[in-house]
Design a protein around this motif. Structure first.
Motif: not given
Length: 323
Positions: A271-274, A285-289, A279-280
């Motif tokens: 949820e936080l990655v989304g 999503v891949t980088q956030g994961s 928010a930029g």
């Protein structure tokens, strides 16, 4: 607030229950007996595919399909354990890793695609027996702040009932003379040998029991969804060890608590990655994961360093020393 509520929903989902059951089986191996099994995902795959193929291909009723699946898991545990359990612990680790990958690659292979579905897996045509027994009214059901479909809530109810039943059985077993011998083997195998205990037989029994728990977890895991070989990669076993260490190895409730906390944290970070992508803060999503798994890995290292016994564990009982 919605992010937190969505994350806490994972506490009672069928996936959390299935992983908790698989981690209970791994706890029998590692926590109570000291067996280093890096292939628990293979037993889960045997459970998922064994049950699905028994229902879809052999057209067996669910009780017989479950019995056949557990028999397959027992045979696999015997096949792995008989030639390795008399040797050092690292041999079992190597064999279980290899066996789990052999199972996954075989299920993924196009050579068996006509039966297993290959990389596409098997779509859900095997959970009718469970859905037909659903006592809940059809439609959406509100449970506190969460909303479930009738079928999803019924599957979650059955899954957690099985987890409670197996955990109760493990609770009784580890406090019996048989369970005390397992703990003795974990602490000092040579001492148990000097007392006349058949250490190899006890290890084999523990391997079979934990493997059957993993297979039963596989049956639960595939009920709400399709069976995909990708799900049973080595990452699944890594997740189980994370849950086991987090909740506390050599405890009955540790794997269950660890599974709950693990999946809540994973959903929360999702949820936080989304939110971060929106928010930029992350490119996609891949980088956030990738950042998420990095943080989870760091947290696991810190847990092992500063609290190796986990949330519920007893530091006196838990050791990561290789013997």
């Amino acid at each position: 607030m919605n992010v937190l509520l969505n994350s806490l929903r994972e506490l009672i989902t069928p996936t959390t229950a299935a992983y908790a059951l698989a981690a209970i089986g791994l706890n029998i191996h590692f926590g109570f007996t000291g067996l280093v099994n890096f292939g628990q995902a293979g037993f889960v795959a045997i459970g998922g595919y064994g049950f699905a193929l028994s229902v879809v291909v052999l057209e067996l009723p669910a009780p017989l399909a479950i019995a056949l699946t557990l028999l397959l898991a027992t045979g696999c545990a015997l096949l792995l354990g008989l030639p390795t359990l008399r040797l050092r612990a690292d041999y079992l680790a190597i064999v279980t890793i290899a066996a789990a990958e052999i199972i996954r690659f075989a299920l993924n292979s196009s050579a068996f695609a006509s039966v297993t579905g290959g990389a596409n897996g098997l779509y859900n045509r095997y959970s009718g027996w469970l859905k037909d027994a659903n006592p809940y009214p059809s439609g959406l059901i509100h449970l506190g702040p969460w909303t479930f479909t009738s079928v999803d809530l019924w599957i979650a109810t059955v899954d957690w009932a099985v987890v409670a039943l197996v955990a109760s059985g493990v609770f009784a077993l580890v406090r019996s003379p048989w369970g005390l011998v397992l703990k003795g083997i974990r602490e000092d195998e040579q001492a148990m040998l000097s007392l006349g205990k058949n250490v190899a037989l006890y290890k084999l029994q523990a391997l079979v029991l934990g493997g059957c728990a993993g297979a039963l977890a596989g049956i639960l895991y595939v009920q709400p969804t399709s069976v995909q070989p990708f799900d049973f990669a080595g990452r699944m076993t890594f997740n189980m060890y994370t849950m086991l260490i987090l909740g506390g190895a050599a405890t009955v409730l540790g794997p269950i608590l660890g599974s709950m906390v693990f999946w809540v944290v994973m959903r929360l970070t999702d949820e936080l990655v989304g939110l971060g992508v929106a928010a930029g803060l992350f490119r996609d999503v891949t980088q956030g994961s990738m950042v998420r798994f990095f943080l989870v890995g760091v947290a696991l290292v810190l847990l092992v360093v500063f609290r190796p016994q986990g949330i519920l564990g007893n530091r006196v009982e838990v050791s990561f020393d290789a013997r």
